[in-house]
Design a protein around this motif. Structure first.
Motif, PDB file in Angstrom:
ATOM      1  N   PHE A  96     -42.466  22.851  10.929  1.00  0.00           N
ATOM      2  CA  PHE A  96     -42.030  24.155  11.402  1.00  0.00           C
ATOM      3  C   PHE A  96     -41.111  24.857  10.412  1.00  0.00           C
ATOM      4  O   PHE A  96     -40.962  26.071  10.442  1.00  0.00           O
ATOM      5  CB  PHE A  96     -41.304  23.986  12.735  1.00  0.00           C
ATOM      6  CG  PHE A  96     -41.081  25.271  13.427  1.00  0.00           C
ATOM      7  CD1 PHE A  96     -42.143  25.918  14.018  1.00  0.00           C
ATOM      8  CD2 PHE A  96     -39.841  25.860  13.456  1.00  0.00           C
ATOM      9  CE1 PHE A  96     -41.967  27.124  14.637  1.00  0.00           C
ATOM     10  CE2 PHE A  96     -39.651  27.074  14.075  1.00  0.00           C
ATOM     11  CZ  PHE A  96     -40.711  27.700  14.671  1.00  0.00           C
ATOM     12  N   ILE A  97     -40.507  24.069   9.525  1.00  0.00           N
ATOM     13  CA  ILE A  97     -39.475  24.622   8.646  1.00  0.00           C
ATOM     14  C   ILE A  97     -39.895  25.894   7.877  1.00  0.00           C
ATOM     15  O   ILE A  97     -39.150  26.867   7.865  1.00  0.00           O
ATOM     16  CB  ILE A  97     -38.938  23.529   7.696  1.00  0.00           C
ATOM     17  CG1 ILE A  97     -38.131  22.528   8.521  1.00  0.00           C
ATOM     18  CG2 ILE A  97     -38.092  24.109   6.582  1.00  0.00           C
ATOM     19  CD1 ILE A  97     -37.602  21.352   7.745  1.00  0.00           C
ATOM     20  N   PRO A  98     -41.079  25.923   7.251  1.00  0.00           N
ATOM     21  CA  PRO A  98     -41.425  27.130   6.487  1.00  0.00           C
ATOM     22  C   PRO A  98     -41.335  28.411   7.298  1.00  0.00           C
ATOM     23  O   PRO A  98     -40.959  29.465   6.786  1.00  0.00           O
ATOM     24  CB  PRO A  98     -42.867  26.874   6.065  1.00  0.00           C
ATOM     25  CG  PRO A  98     -42.998  25.411   6.038  1.00  0.00           C
ATOM     26  CD  PRO A  98     -42.130  24.896   7.139  1.00  0.00           C
ATOM     27  N   MET A  99     -41.640  28.321   8.588  1.00  0.00           N
ATOM     28  CA  MET A  99     -41.638  29.512   9.434  1.00  0.00           C
ATOM     29  C   MET A  99     -40.286  30.203   9.460  1.00  0.00           C
ATOM     30  O   MET A  99     -40.213  31.427   9.509  1.00  0.00           O
ATOM     31  CB  MET A  99     -42.038  29.072  10.847  1.00  0.00           C
ATOM     32  CG  MET A  99     -42.071  30.184  11.855  1.00  0.00           C
ATOM     33  SD  MET A  99     -43.513  31.210  11.613  1.00  0.00           S
ATOM     34  CE  MET A  99     -43.086  32.605  12.657  1.00  0.00           C
ATOM     35  N   ILE A 100     -39.210  29.421   9.438  1.00  0.00           N
ATOM     36  CA  ILE A 100     -37.891  30.044   9.584  1.00  0.00           C
ATOM     37  C   ILE A 100     -37.235  30.360   8.249  1.00  0.00           C
ATOM     38  O   ILE A 100     -36.208  31.003   8.209  1.00  0.00           O
ATOM     39  CB  ILE A 100     -36.935  29.158  10.416  1.00  0.00           C
ATOM     40  CG1 ILE A 100     -36.819  27.784   9.776  1.00  0.00           C
ATOM     41  CG2 ILE A 100     -37.410  29.049  11.844  1.00  0.00           C
ATOM     42  CD1 ILE A 100     -35.604  27.042  10.243  1.00  0.00           C
ATOM     43  N   VAL A 101     -37.824  29.902   7.159  1.00  0.00           N
ATOM     44  CA  VAL A 101     -37.240  30.187   5.850  1.00  0.00           C
ATOM     45  C   VAL A 101     -37.380  31.681   5.552  1.00  0.00           C
ATOM     46  O   VAL A 101     -38.434  32.253   5.778  1.00  0.00           O
ATOM     47  CB  VAL A 101     -37.961  29.362   4.768  1.00  0.00           C
ATOM     48  CG1 VAL A 101     -37.571  29.829   3.390  1.00  0.00           C
ATOM     49  CG2 VAL A 101     -37.647  27.895   4.936  1.00  0.00           C
ATOM     50  N   PRO A 102     -36.303  32.311   5.088  1.00  0.00           N
ATOM     51  CA  PRO A 102     -36.410  33.741   4.757  1.00  0.00           C
ATOM     52  C   PRO A 102     -37.521  33.986   3.729  1.00  0.00           C
ATOM     53  O   PRO A 102     -37.643  33.215   2.772  1.00  0.00           O
ATOM     54  CB  PRO A 102     -35.046  34.061   4.150  1.00  0.00           C
ATOM     55  CG  PRO A 102     -34.127  33.019   4.658  1.00  0.00           C
ATOM     56  CD  PRO A 102     -34.951  31.790   4.852  1.00  0.00           C
ATOM     57  N   PRO A 103     -38.314  35.041   3.910  1.00  0.00           N
ATOM     58  CA  PRO A 103     -39.426  35.311   2.989  1.00  0.00           C
ATOM     59  C   PRO A 103     -38.992  35.422   1.538  1.00  0.00           C
ATOM     60  O   PRO A 103     -39.712  34.968   0.642  1.00  0.00           O
ATOM     61  CB  PRO A 103     -39.980  36.643   3.483  1.00  0.00           C
ATOM     62  CG  PRO A 103     -39.582  36.718   4.904  1.00  0.00           C
ATOM     63  CD  PRO A 103     -38.302  35.970   5.035  1.00  0.00           C
ATOM     64  N   VAL A 104     -37.824  36.010   1.305  1.00  0.00           N
ATOM     65  CA  VAL A 104     -37.383  36.148  -0.080  1.00  0.00           C
ATOM     66  C   VAL A 104     -37.111  34.775  -0.680  1.00  0.00           C
ATOM     67  O   VAL A 104     -37.467  34.486  -1.826  1.00  0.00           O
ATOM     68  CB  VAL A 104     -36.128  37.035  -0.173  1.00  0.00           C
ATOM     69  CG1 VAL A 104     -35.697  37.191  -1.611  1.00  0.00           C
ATOM     70  CG2 VAL A 104     -36.392  38.394   0.430  1.00  0.00           C
ATOM     71  N   VAL A 105     -36.495  33.923   0.115  1.00  0.00           N
ATOM     72  CA  VAL A 105     -36.241  32.565  -0.360  1.00  0.00           C
ATOM     73  C   VAL A 105     -37.565  31.863  -0.652  1.00  0.00           C
ATOM     74  O   VAL A 105     -37.727  31.223  -1.700  1.00  0.00           O
ATOM     75  CB  VAL A 105     -35.419  31.776   0.687  1.00  0.00           C
ATOM     76  CG1 VAL A 105     -35.342  30.312   0.311  1.00  0.00           C
ATOM     77  CG2 VAL A 105     -34.026  32.363   0.815  1.00  0.00           C
ATOM     78  N   VAL A 109     -38.478  30.396  -4.299  1.00  0.00           N
ATOM     79  CA  VAL A 109     -38.712  28.969  -4.477  1.00  0.00           C
ATOM     80  C   VAL A 109     -40.126  28.713  -4.999  1.00  0.00           C
ATOM     81  O   VAL A 109     -40.320  27.922  -5.922  1.00  0.00           O
ATOM     82  CB  VAL A 109     -38.481  28.217  -3.149  1.00  0.00           C
ATOM     83  CG1 VAL A 109     -38.947  26.790  -3.268  1.00  0.00           C
ATOM     84  CG2 VAL A 109     -37.012  28.257  -2.780  1.00  0.00           C
TER      85      VAL A 109
END
Lengths: 282, 276
Positions: A96-105, A109
């Motif tokens: 699930f982690i990618p879903m909450i990562v800010p798009p810019v981050v 990355v």
């Protein structure tokens, strides 16, 4: 009296809100501030080569996102259907982690991971497999794929969870009954599970079709700005560039209207399809 | 599924584990790599060794000197909180009104709300921008927050919960002499804690991650949000990967911490929003 006042506030308040929202939508037609040009903006737009490339790319984004938002997650959700709950919770937490990562981050990355000479992906490809480094964001043929992959990366875990939850809600007794009747696993998936989760599937597909071109905006803007040579631009990005890059407000607005109408129609058709083909467990 | 339902079978699901393990790796590795890069000594940046040989804060220090991180974090935090609180309020009131009363035009109003879901942001950006600039609100917190104080998504999500709430209880409260306002706060809100918390989590995360709108309405990096700061940093010093990753780590840290603390609630929030 209190009731009257409350109702007044209650009717009044949503009204105001709706009014605001409505004005936002109404306002979307400020043709180039002073000069009235009628429909010429539309005519020009439709013949512009930029627009055609962007339209084609938009189709690519939509089609390219579907595997990440529907097909792969569905397959994974199906094979992981009966894992032990403890495992399931662990995997859930991780994917699930990618879903909450800010798009810019996410963009930053991945830009580092996919860096042509120093990124870990290319280093591994070079040292491990002896391949030439790939320029993921500069190559006109690959760049759009990279962007789609990054938006897909953010989606895939989420979609998997949604489908897994829908599958978990399927009535077990139906599956057991089918097994007693001699259905094999494939049959019980295609005849029972899939029809029963079809509302979720279709909804996700519709969401993906409608929004994938919008979801990719942040990645495009951070990573490629639509380039190389327009290879990663799409209609929404073009809109943004017209509006705030070249300040062609008229063009941007006209493109906005076309988009709104086109996607509105698409949504309408999609919802109609969902209503017609969804199979509800009554 | 209830506990007393017999599992269909318990044979180890190898394909299942393998595919989920691969997916988990794909999901987590980039985040791991971001953090690992941010604490690696500079001379080790260009290697692909999995674990940094030593830890250093130099990248964080560099990044903090290069961009106004403090003020951006404060702005982002204030914006996220403000958006979350105002959206909770407006959507609660609207959902209550729609679910509780049928008034003339109510259905049309509801439809109008629901339809805004279909209006892409990019389509309304120019008039909104013009309005904000006429108000001289550009580069202020107002510009970041005010256009986002209500959303169809929040209203629809809460509407379902309010609608599912037993009407008898609301009626009972009225018979006991409570007016609608106190019914809302004394009866409904305490019972809707779960959906309200769900919505709050979703709203906070999405406003923290907001990129498009701040990009539009803030010009001054001092008054902008971390996401924009990170992007500007990328454009100006894109090849300093250590500080870059330090910035990315800081920009996502609050969300990651929130996730670690409230992991189950966060996952469930998103799942509810997707399942409707």
């Amino acid at each position: 009296m209190p009731a009257l006042i409350t109702i007044g506030v209650w009717i009044y308040k949503p009204l105001v809100q709706t009014f605001q929202l409505a004005t936002y939508e109404w306002n979307l037609l400020p043709f180039s501030p002073k000069v009235f040009v009628g429909l010429t903006n539309f005519e020009r737009l439709l013949t512009l080569p930029d627009m055609q490339q962007a339209a084609w790319n938009t189709v690519l984004y939509i089609v390219g996102t579907l595997p990440f938002s529907v097909f792969l997650p569905l397959a994974i959700a199906l094979v992981t259907e009966d894992l032990h709950p403890r495992w399931r919770a662990t995997y859930r937490a991780l994917i699930f982690i990618p879903m909450i990562v800010p798009p810019v981050v996410a963009s930053v990355v991945w830009r580092w991971l996919l860096h042509p000479t120093n990124g870990v992906v290319n280093l591994t490809l070079q040292n491990g497999f002896g391949l030439d480094p790939i320029s993921f964001f500069r190559d006109t043929n690959i760049a759009i794929g990279s962007i789609i992959f990054i938006s897909g990366w953010k989606l895939i875990g989420f979609a998997t969870l949604i489908f897994a939850a829908a599958i978990a809600n399927v009535d077990r007794t139906l599956l057991e009954a089918a097994q007693l009747d001699g259905a094999n696993r494939w049959q019980s998936i295609t005849r029972i599970t899939l029809p029963l989760i079809s509302p979720t599937l279709l909804f996700m597909a519709l969401l993906s079709v409608l929004l994938s071109a919008q979801w990719s905006f942040a990645y495009i803007n951070v990573l490629t700005q639509g380039g190389p040579r327009g290879a990663t631009t799409n209609l929404y990005y073009l809109l943004w560039q017209y509006g705030f890059g070249t300040f062609a407000v008229g063009w941007s607005s006209a493109a906005g209207v076309i988009l709104f109408v086109a996607f509105g129609l698409l949504a309408w058709v999609g919802l109609a399809l969902i209503r017609r083909y969804s199979f509800y467990d009554a | 599924m209830t506990a007393d339902t017999p599992r269909r079978r318990t044979r180890p699901n190898v394909v299942g584990h393998a595919s989920l393990l691969a997916l988990s790796l794909l999901s987590v590795f980039p985040i791991y790599w971001m953090i690992a890069t941010s604490v690696r000594p500079t001379n080790e940046l260009l290697t692909s060794s999995l674990v940094p040989s030593a830890l250093t804060w130099e990248h964080y220090r560099y990044m903090w000197d290069a961009i106004p991180m403090d003020s951006m974090l404060v702005t982002t935090f204030l914006m996220s909180v403000a958006i979350t609180v105002t959206q909770l309020l407006t959507s609660l009131l609207a959902a209550y009104a729609f679910a509780r009363w049928s008034f003339p035009g109510g259905r049309i109003l509801f439809g109008l709300f629901a339809l805004t879901w279909l209006v892409p942001f990019q389509v309304t950006m120019i008039p909104n921008y013009v309005l904000l600039s006429n108000l001289r609100w550009l580069d202020t917190l107002w510009a970041l927050v005010v256009p986002q104080t209500a959303s169809a998504f929040a209203i629809l999500l809460l509407y379902q919960s309010v609608n599912a709430f037993p009407r008898d209880l609301l009626d009972a409260a009225r018979i006991d002499g409570a007016n609608s306002w106190s019914t809302l706060w004394r009866v409904l809100v305490p019972n809707l804690r779960a959906p309200l918390a769900t919505l709050a989590i979703l709203l906070f995360i999405s406003s923290w991650n907001e990129y498009f709108w701040p990009l539009l309405v803030t010009r001054d990096i001092e008054r902008s949000v971390v996401q924009i700061g990170l992007q500007m940093f990328l454009t100006s010093e894109g090849n300093l990967w250590g500080p870059m990753m330090a910035g990315a780590t800081v920009a996502s840290l609050p969300i990651l911490v929130l996730y670690i603390v409230l992991q189950r609630q966060v996952v469930e929030s998103f799942m509810k929003s997707g399942l409707r």
